[in-house]
Design an enzyme around this catalytic site. Structure first.
Site, PDB file in Angstrom:
ATOM      1  N   SER A 107      31.572  40.148  41.126  1.00 32.45           N
ATOM      2  CA  SER A 107      32.935  40.427  40.694  1.00 32.45           C
ATOM      3  C   SER A 107      33.710  39.134  40.419  1.00 32.45           C
ATOM      4  O   SER A 107      33.301  38.356  39.546  1.00 32.45           O
ATOM      5  CB  SER A 107      33.636  41.304  41.742  1.00 32.45           C
ATOM      6  OG  SER A 107      34.793  41.881  41.210  1.00 32.45           O
ATOM      7  N   ASP A 214      31.122  51.645  36.690  1.00 28.15           N
ATOM      8  CA  ASP A 214      32.016  50.649  37.287  1.00 28.15           C
ATOM      9  C   ASP A 214      33.380  50.778  36.633  1.00 28.15           C
ATOM     10  O   ASP A 214      33.558  50.444  35.464  1.00 28.15           O
ATOM     11  CB  ASP A 214      31.444  49.244  37.073  1.00 28.15           C
ATOM     12  CG  ASP A 214      32.203  48.167  37.838  1.00 28.15           C
ATOM     13  OD1 ASP A 214      33.376  48.388  38.188  1.00 28.15           O
ATOM     14  OD2 ASP A 214      31.610  47.102  38.079  1.00 28.15           O
ATOM     15  N   HIS A 244      31.048  49.836  41.413  1.00 31.07           N
ATOM     16  CA  HIS A 244      31.252  48.389  41.267  1.00 31.07           C
ATOM     17  C   HIS A 244      30.316  47.544  42.125  1.00 31.07           C
ATOM     18  O   HIS A 244      29.816  46.510  41.676  1.00 31.07           O
ATOM     19  CB  HIS A 244      32.709  48.052  41.597  1.00 31.07           C
ATOM     20  CG  HIS A 244      33.075  46.617  41.391  1.00 31.07           C
ATOM     21  ND1 HIS A 244      32.820  45.947  40.204  1.00 31.07           N
ATOM     22  CD2 HIS A 244      33.682  45.714  42.214  1.00 31.07           C
ATOM     23  CE1 HIS A 244      33.252  44.694  40.313  1.00 31.07           C
ATOM     24  NE2 HIS A 244      33.767  44.526  41.517  1.00 31.07           N
TER      25      HIS A 244
END
Length: 269
Positions: A107, A214, A244
């Protein structure tokens, strides 16, 4: 689970807590670069898998995160985080000289890892990006257009289909459960632009992991960034239905297998 130990380093803007999952004679070093609002301790299972395959694993808590210094989730310049990760790489190399190193970024950590690879790619054997914040991520633009950033924390349901993962995230005192801060959002926007203009990573092997459901960092936006970043050797794995955090998903066994296969391939060539 592998027992971890903690180090404290002088970072760019205060002390940085670093978790190490040791291996006595590692065949590789892996640096785990966590995402926004979380901490390295959430990657204990990933580290355990990697140690089982011969890796020594190091994971810093970023500035303003976890056990590291700084106002919570306030990062005015993500380049500071890149520099801190480079300091952690120095710690790992001092313990295990001449051992190849891989970087695993999730991320926001994927954005940091991408910039790290652009700057220090010659020091790496491999780069792994999980749900990376790169390319066309619209959230910063949307938030910065508002007079006030709303207090809407990350929904645990967006992270994983696994209810135990959601509950652990919601109850974790080291996870930030409040709103994003404007300087941090501005730092995201600047670093997205910097990485987009920073060029590809040449011959550095890249593995891109992403869930096709996601909703925090949508697949299509990251693909734009991957196309700009990828060099001559890239692999992608998109997991149907996954959200995610693919390392914490219900299909994590497949994700771990793909990660290990990729690293084995890199280390044996």
């Amino acid at each position: 689970m592998t027992e971890s130990r903690e180090h404290v380093l002088d970072g760019s803007r205060g002390s940085i807590a670093v978790r190490e999952w040791p291996h006595p004679r590692p065949r590789c070093l892996v640096l785990v670069v966590h995402g926004y609002g979380e901490h390295a301790g959430r990657y204990a299972e990933v580290a355990d898998v990697l140690v089982g395959q011969g890796a020594a694993v190091f994971g810093p808590d970023h500035l303003g995160h976890g056990r590291s210094a700084g106002e919570r989730v306030l990062i005015e310049d993500l380049q500071d985080v890149v520099a801190d990760v480079h300091a952690v790489a120095g710690l790992a190399r001092a313990a295990h000289p001449d051992v190849p190193m891989a970087l695993v970024g999730h991320s926001m950590g994927g954005l940091v890892a991408a910039r790290y690879a652009q700057l220090h790619g010659a020091e790496l054997a491999a780069l792994v990006l999980s749900g990376p914040v790169i390319g066309d991520w619209e959230l910063p633009r949307r938030l910065l257009a508002l007079d006030e950033i709303p207090d809407t924390p990350v929904s645990p349901a967006a992270l994983s289909r696994d209810p135990e993962v959601r509950a652990a995230y919601a109850e974790d005192p080291l996870v930030w459960h409040g709103p994003m801060k404007r300087p941090t959002v501005e730092a995201f926007a600047r670093m997205l632009d910097t990485v987009a203009k920073g060029g590809d990573i040449g011959r550095l092997p890249l593995l891109w992991l992403h869930g096709d459901d996601d909703r925090l960092v949508p697949l299509a936006g990251s693909r734009v960034g991957i196309e700009e970043l990828r060099g001559a050797d890239s692999t992608e794995r998109v997991y149907p239905g996954a959200r995610h955090e693919v390392f914490h998903e219900t299909n994590k066994a497949d994700v771990f297998a793909d990660l290990i296969h990729f690293l084995d391939d890199v280390l044996t060539h």
